[in-house]
Design a protein around this motif. Sequence first.
Motif, PDB file in Angstrom:
ATOM      1  N   CYS A  69       0.432  30.929  -2.179  1.00 53.01           N
ATOM      2  CA  CYS A  69       1.536  30.685  -3.096  1.00 53.01           C
ATOM      3  C   CYS A  69       2.666  30.007  -2.318  1.00 53.01           C
ATOM      4  N   THR A  70       3.085  28.857  -2.764  1.00 49.85           N
ATOM      5  CA  THR A  70       4.134  28.119  -2.056  1.00 49.85           C
ATOM      6  C   THR A  70       5.526  28.706  -2.293  1.00 49.85           C
ATOM      7  N   ILE A  71       5.617  29.673  -3.181  1.00 50.26           N
ATOM      8  CA  ILE A  71       6.905  30.320  -3.447  1.00 50.26           C
ATOM      9  C   ILE A  71       7.133  31.505  -2.512  1.00 50.26           C
ATOM     10  N   TYR A  83       4.695  33.369 -10.343  1.00 53.70           N
ATOM     11  CA  TYR A  83       4.546  31.949 -10.648  1.00 53.70           C
ATOM     12  C   TYR A  83       3.089  31.616 -10.938  1.00 53.70           C
ATOM     13  N   SER A 101      -0.214  26.556 -10.617  1.00 52.15           N
ATOM     14  CA  SER A 101       0.215  25.249 -10.122  1.00 52.15           C
ATOM     15  C   SER A 101       1.041  25.349  -8.846  1.00 52.15           C
ATOM     16  N   TYR A 102       1.521  26.546  -8.520  1.00 49.91           N
ATOM     17  CA  TYR A 102       2.326  26.725  -7.323  1.00 49.91           C
ATOM     18  C   TYR A 102       1.482  27.104  -6.104  1.00 49.91           C
ATOM     19  N   SER A 110       9.630  28.835   1.285  1.00 52.06           N
ATOM     20  CA  SER A 110       9.696  28.884  -0.170  1.00 52.06           C
ATOM     21  C   SER A 110      10.263  27.563  -0.675  1.00 52.06           C
ATOM     22  N   LYS A 135      10.197  24.923  -7.270  1.00 48.12           N
ATOM     23  CA  LYS A 135       9.535  23.895  -8.070  1.00 48.12           C
ATOM     24  C   LYS A 135       9.963  24.075  -9.515  1.00 48.12           C
TER      25      LYS A 135
END
Length: 213
Positions: A7-9, A28, A31-32, A48, A51
């Motif tokens: 997870c890019t968050i 999220y 897509s994240y 983090s 987006k």
Amino acid sequence: MEKRWRCTICGYIHTGENPPETCPICGYDASYFELVTDEKEASVEVKSVPKPVTVQPDKAAAIRQALYRISYGLYIITAHAEGKDNGQCANTCFQITSDPAKVAIGINKQNYTHELIQKSGKFGVSVLSQTGHDYARGFGYRSGRDVNKFEGVAVHRGESGILLLDDVLVTMEATVTGQLDSGTHTLFLGDVTAGEILQEGDPMTYAFFRASK
């Protein structure tokens, strides 16, 4: 070898052919997530990256997802009245002031713990560590009117006579000084009268429990 998705968050890692529909930590959507490569695996820092959400869910879903993003802890709230003990898992406990020390807890009116707090005017808080899954389950999925939730659990009585868990990070005891009717729940405000530091470690959060239970 199964794929690993990050997870890019929040940095949560998911293993599987595809990313999860939603991140169990931050909520999220898929897509994240990014596919983890050897180069990305070697990275020591996960940043983090906000987006923007271009498609909004319906109002009810938006409220639900918004609530998921609020950070919650997991606590065992205990009470004692008229010779009876009970405890329950709760995710609403927060500091109001530090001097004097005041905390607030949210308790469902249908719960036995609520009844005992109303009678005694006191409550205890045991802060779970990240290994406290069994306590969250044992105190969270059954009623103290039907079973003794403390059976087999290491506990001690605090200064107020309330049972507190031994295998937790910290404990607190409080005397109720106010309450707010919140519909299904009551928000109890309490003056903290005692505290113990029992372990070092990271506290259990609701998001961590959901992701690792």
